[in-house]
Design a protein around this motif. Structure first.
Motif, mmCIF file in Angstrom:
data_model
loop_
_atom_site.group_PDB
_atom_site.id
_atom_site.type_symbol
_atom_site.label_atom_id
_atom_site.label_comp_id
_atom_site.label_asym_id
_atom_site.label_seq_id
_atom_site.Cartn_x
_atom_site.Cartn_y
_atom_site.Cartn_z
ATOM 1 N N GLY A 184 0.783 -1.244 0.075
ATOM 2 C CA GLY A 184 -0.185 -0.066 0.044
ATOM 3 C C GLY A 184 0.934 1.282 -0.090
ATOM 4 N N PRO A 185 1.794 1.492 1.069
ATOM 5 C CA PRO A 185 2.583 2.577 1.047
ATOM 6 C C PRO A 185 3.323 2.788 -0.139
ATOM 7 C CG PRO A 185 2.621 1.742 3.251
ATOM 8 C CD PRO A 185 1.909 0.628 2.237
ATOM 9 N N ASP A 186 3.968 1.670 -0.735
ATOM 10 C CA ASP A 186 4.906 1.509 -2.064
ATOM 11 C C ASP A 186 4.180 2.222 -2.912
ATOM 12 O OD1 ASP A 186 6.903 0.725 -0.478
ATOM 13 O OD2 ASP A 186 6.808 -1.552 -1.275
ATOM 14 N N LEU A 187 2.645 1.508 -3.197
ATOM 15 C CA LEU A 187 2.162 2.156 -4.314
ATOM 16 C C LEU A 187 1.751 3.642 -4.168
ATOM 17 C CD1 LEU A 187 0.518 1.632 -6.863
ATOM 18 C CD2 LEU A 187 -1.471 0.937 -5.669
ATOM 19 N N LEU A 188 1.502 4.015 -3.074
ATOM 20 C CA LEU A 188 1.347 5.572 -3.007
ATOM 21 C C LEU A 188 2.545 6.422 -3.274
ATOM 22 C CD1 LEU A 188 -0.426 5.722 0.502
ATOM 23 C CD2 LEU A 188 -1.497 6.103 -1.730
ATOM 24 N N VAL A 189 3.617 5.878 -2.879
ATOM 25 C CA VAL A 189 4.930 6.623 -3.402
ATOM 26 C C VAL A 189 5.138 6.667 -4.821
ATOM 27 C CG1 VAL A 189 7.550 6.578 -3.190
ATOM 28 C CG2 VAL A 189 6.329 6.176 -1.131
ATOM 29 N N ALA A 190 4.713 5.515 -5.599
ATOM 30 C CA ALA A 190 4.874 5.365 -7.105
ATOM 31 C C ALA A 190 3.835 6.150 -7.699
ATOM 32 C CB ALA A 190 4.645 3.847 -7.396
ATOM 33 N N LEU A 191 2.613 6.511 -7.213
ATOM 34 C CA LEU A 191 1.820 7.460 -7.597
ATOM 35 C C LEU A 191 2.029 8.843 -7.257
ATOM 36 C CD1 LEU A 191 -1.476 5.047 -6.872
ATOM 37 C CD2 LEU A 191 -0.653 5.564 -8.817
ATOM 38 N N GLY A 192 2.880 9.100 -6.617
ATOM 39 C CA GLY A 192 3.484 10.509 -6.460
ATOM 40 C C GLY A 192 2.819 10.920 -5.309
ATOM 41 N N ALA A 193 2.256 10.412 -4.301
ATOM 42 C CA ALA A 193 1.596 10.818 -3.204
ATOM 43 C C ALA A 193 2.317 11.696 -2.138
ATOM 44 C CB ALA A 193 1.018 9.889 -2.363
ATOM 45 N N ARG A 194 3.487 11.634 -2.424
ATOM 46 C CA ARG A 194 4.630 12.622 -1.725
ATOM 47 C C ARG A 194 4.590 14.006 -2.122
ATOM 48 N NH1 ARG A 194 9.733 8.927 -0.399
ATOM 49 N NH2 ARG A 194 9.777 8.721 -2.660
ATOM 50 N N ASN A 195 4.026 14.109 -3.237
ATOM 51 C CA ASN A 195 4.292 15.598 -3.867
ATOM 52 C C ASN A 195 2.773 16.273 -3.920
ATOM 53 O OD1 ASN A 195 7.074 14.852 -4.588
ATOM 54 N ND2 ASN A 195 6.338 13.600 -6.389
ATOM 55 N N GLN A 196 2.671 16.867 -2.891
ATOM 56 C CA GLN A 196 1.212 17.534 -2.696
ATOM 57 C C GLN A 196 1.504 19.180 -3.071
ATOM 58 O OE1 GLN A 196 -1.489 15.933 -2.396
ATOM 59 N NE2 GLN A 196 -0.391 14.131 -2.736
ATOM 60 N N PRO A 197 0.908 19.774 -4.139
ATOM 61 C CA PRO A 197 0.922 21.122 -4.405
ATOM 62 C C PRO A 197 0.183 21.946 -3.661
ATOM 63 C CG PRO A 197 -0.607 19.994 -6.027
ATOM 64 C CD PRO A 197 0.075 18.840 -5.101
ATOM 65 N N GLY A 198 0.665 22.973 -3.312
ATOM 66 C CA GLY A 198 0.148 24.346 -2.718
ATOM 67 C C GLY A 198 0.081 23.951 -1.023
ATOM 68 N N LEU A 199 1.163 23.138 -0.645
ATOM 69 C CA LEU A 199 1.628 22.844 0.913
ATOM 70 C C LEU A 199 3.115 23.185 0.754
ATOM 71 C CD1 LEU A 199 -0.280 19.756 1.574
ATOM 72 C CD2 LEU A 199 -0.792 22.085 2.505
ATOM 73 N N PRO A 200 3.624 23.718 1.707
ATOM 74 C CA PRO A 200 4.998 23.925 2.059
ATOM 75 C C PRO A 200 5.664 22.735 1.977
ATOM 76 C CG PRO A 200 4.006 24.454 3.991
ATOM 77 C CD PRO A 200 2.748 24.373 2.979
ATOM 78 N N ALA A 201 6.720 22.742 1.460
ATOM 79 C CA ALA A 201 7.755 21.383 1.334
ATOM 80 C C ALA A 201 8.122 21.128 3.065
ATOM 81 C CB ALA A 201 8.956 21.710 0.490
ATOM 82 N N PRO A 202 8.123 19.871 3.300
ATOM 83 C CA PRO A 202 8.638 19.914 4.554
ATOM 84 C C PRO A 202 10.005 19.973 4.744
ATOM 85 C CG PRO A 202 7.784 17.698 3.463
ATOM 86 C CD PRO A 202 8.027 18.680 2.534
ATOM 87 N N LYS A 203 10.450 20.557 6.050
ATOM 88 C CA LYS A 203 11.703 21.079 6.445
ATOM 89 C C LYS A 203 12.710 20.004 6.173
ATOM 90 C CE LYS A 203 10.275 24.252 9.843
ATOM 91 N NZ LYS A 203 10.172 24.578 11.276
ATOM 92 N N ALA A 204 13.912 20.384 5.701
ATOM 93 C CA ALA A 204 15.075 19.418 5.390
ATOM 94 C C ALA A 204 15.521 18.827 6.813
ATOM 95 C CB ALA A 204 16.188 20.174 4.720
ATOM 96 N N ALA A 205 15.402 17.376 6.567
ATOM 97 C CA ALA A 205 15.619 16.739 7.834
ATOM 98 C C ALA A 205 15.978 15.374 7.325
ATOM 99 C CB ALA A 205 14.455 16.825 8.860
ATOM 100 N N ASP A 206 16.371 14.555 8.202
ATOM 101 C CA ASP A 206 16.642 13.071 7.923
ATOM 102 C C ASP A 206 15.224 12.520 7.987
ATOM 103 O OD1 ASP A 206 17.761 10.389 7.947
ATOM 104 O OD2 ASP A 206 17.227 10.180 9.920
ATOM 105 N N PRO A 207 14.595 11.934 6.928
ATOM 106 C CA PRO A 207 13.423 11.378 6.679
ATOM 107 C C PRO A 207 13.219 10.334 7.883
ATOM 108 C CG PRO A 207 14.436 11.380 4.610
ATOM 109 C CD PRO A 207 15.581 11.832 5.689
ATOM 110 N N ALA A 208 14.087 9.577 8.175
ATOM 111 C CA ALA A 208 13.873 8.479 9.038
ATOM 112 C C ALA A 208 13.772 9.038 10.663
ATOM 113 C CB ALA A 208 14.875 7.433 9.286
ATOM 114 N N ASP A 209 14.448 10.143 10.920
ATOM 115 C CA ASP A 209 14.367 10.868 12.138
ATOM 116 C C ASP A 209 12.974 11.684 12.257
ATOM 117 O OD1 ASP A 209 15.444 12.115 14.699
ATOM 118 O OD2 ASP A 209 14.979 13.792 13.542
ATOM 119 N N ARG A 210 12.650 12.225 11.161
ATOM 120 C CA ARG A 210 11.320 12.785 10.949
ATOM 121 C C ARG A 210 10.172 11.819 11.124
ATOM 122 N NH1 ARG A 210 11.388 16.404 6.079
ATOM 123 N NH2 ARG A 210 11.419 14.298 4.939
#
Length: 287
Positions: A184-210
């Motif tokens: 399920g999560p792998d498919l969401l990533v492949a579908l571009g679910a992490r790229n949401q227009p109109g919202l500020p980009a997450p702050k630079a950080a280690d993704p695992a720590d975040r």
């Protein structure tokens, strides 16, 4: 007048990616204030599905939280859905990059087939009363690729929570459940679910720590709610049905005793044990 009995909660699909992204943006300022993150010793997608499914049942008791537990941190309940969806989005942000368009079709084909198999099995179990029929119908209503991905997460959580009761009554095998939770999560990533227009980009950080920090916010808030509902529904004995543990293994059983540096939901977070409800650790309300 007898109080209405809350229905047992059941895992639910997390949400559309844009809602999860909005929730993450809402909780992101709190991430930097986390001094010690909870070790992630549980499947995050399934834990999120459990929390999302519990929120409506906990919200139904909000008036009692306020009236009977005046020192309860009500923000933990009011922001619980945001913490759950924010943790879900942080998990997506931490996953490896997808396989691109060339790898999307195989993922979609596998996901559609697995969703169909799990749904048929879930509906048979619901007909016999082993899983929540309303939740299965809600999953069945999903349309499109994004719903397919989220439905797999919800189905994995549904089977995982009831596994001890259903494992000998279904053709579904445990590897199918685990695959659904990952696919399920792998498919969401492949579908571009992490790229949401109109919202500020997450702050630079280690993704695992975040991800660990966002999950910590969820665990702390959910733990407070579980403590509160345990007090409120102690006499009825249905507190675990209303707010199941996020740290349950197959069939809803709690994990074995954690290693020295691991944390369970009752032990996680700096606020645990400081609920301000007049209960000491392990103390039950008077009957």
């Amino acid at each position: 007048m007898a109080r209405p009995t809350p229905k047992k909660s059941a895992p639910a699909r997390p949400s559309a990616p844009n809602e999860a992204a909005e929730a993450f943006a809402l909780i992101e300022p709190e991430l930097e204030r986390i001094e010690k993150a909870v070790p992630i010793n549980v499947d995050i997608p399934r834990a999120v599905a459990v929390a999302v499914g519990a929120v409506p049942h906990l919200k139904a008791l909000r008036a009692r939280f306020v009236d009977e537990l005046p020192r309860f941190p009500i923000d933990a309940l009011d922001r619980l859905m945001s913490y759950a969806l924010g943790a879900w989005y942080a998990h997506l942000l931490a996953l490896p990059a997808g396989a691109g368009q060339d790898g999307l079709k195989p993922l979609l084909d596998e996901a559609s087939a697995l969703r169909a198999d799990l749904l048929v099995a879930a509906e048979a179990l619901a007909h016999k009363g082993f899983v929540d029929a309303g939740r299965v119908a809600e999953i069945r209503s999903g349309k499109g690729h994004l719903d397919t991905a989220n439905d797999l997460v919800a189905l994995a959580a549904l089977f995982g929570e009831s596994w001890d009761a259903v494992k000998n009554r279904t053709t579904v095998e445990w590897p199918d459940v685990e695959r659904a939770s990952k696919l399920g999560p792998d498919l969401l990533v492949a579908l571009g679910a992490r790229n949401q227009p109109g919202l500020p980009a997450p702050k630079a950080a280690d993704p695992a720590d975040r991800r660990a920090r966002a999950f910590t916010l969820l665990v702390r808030a959910y733990d407070q709610c579980r403590r509160g509902v345990t007090y409120l529904r102690w006499a009825e004995g249905d507190h675990d049905a209303i707010a199941p543990s996020l740290f349950a293994t197959r069939g809803g059983a709690r994990r074995a005793a954690p290693a020295k540096d691991e944390t369970t939901d009752e032990e996680a977070g700096e606020t645990t044990g400081e609920s301000g409800m007049g209960l000491g650790d392990g103390e039950a309300p008077d009957e």
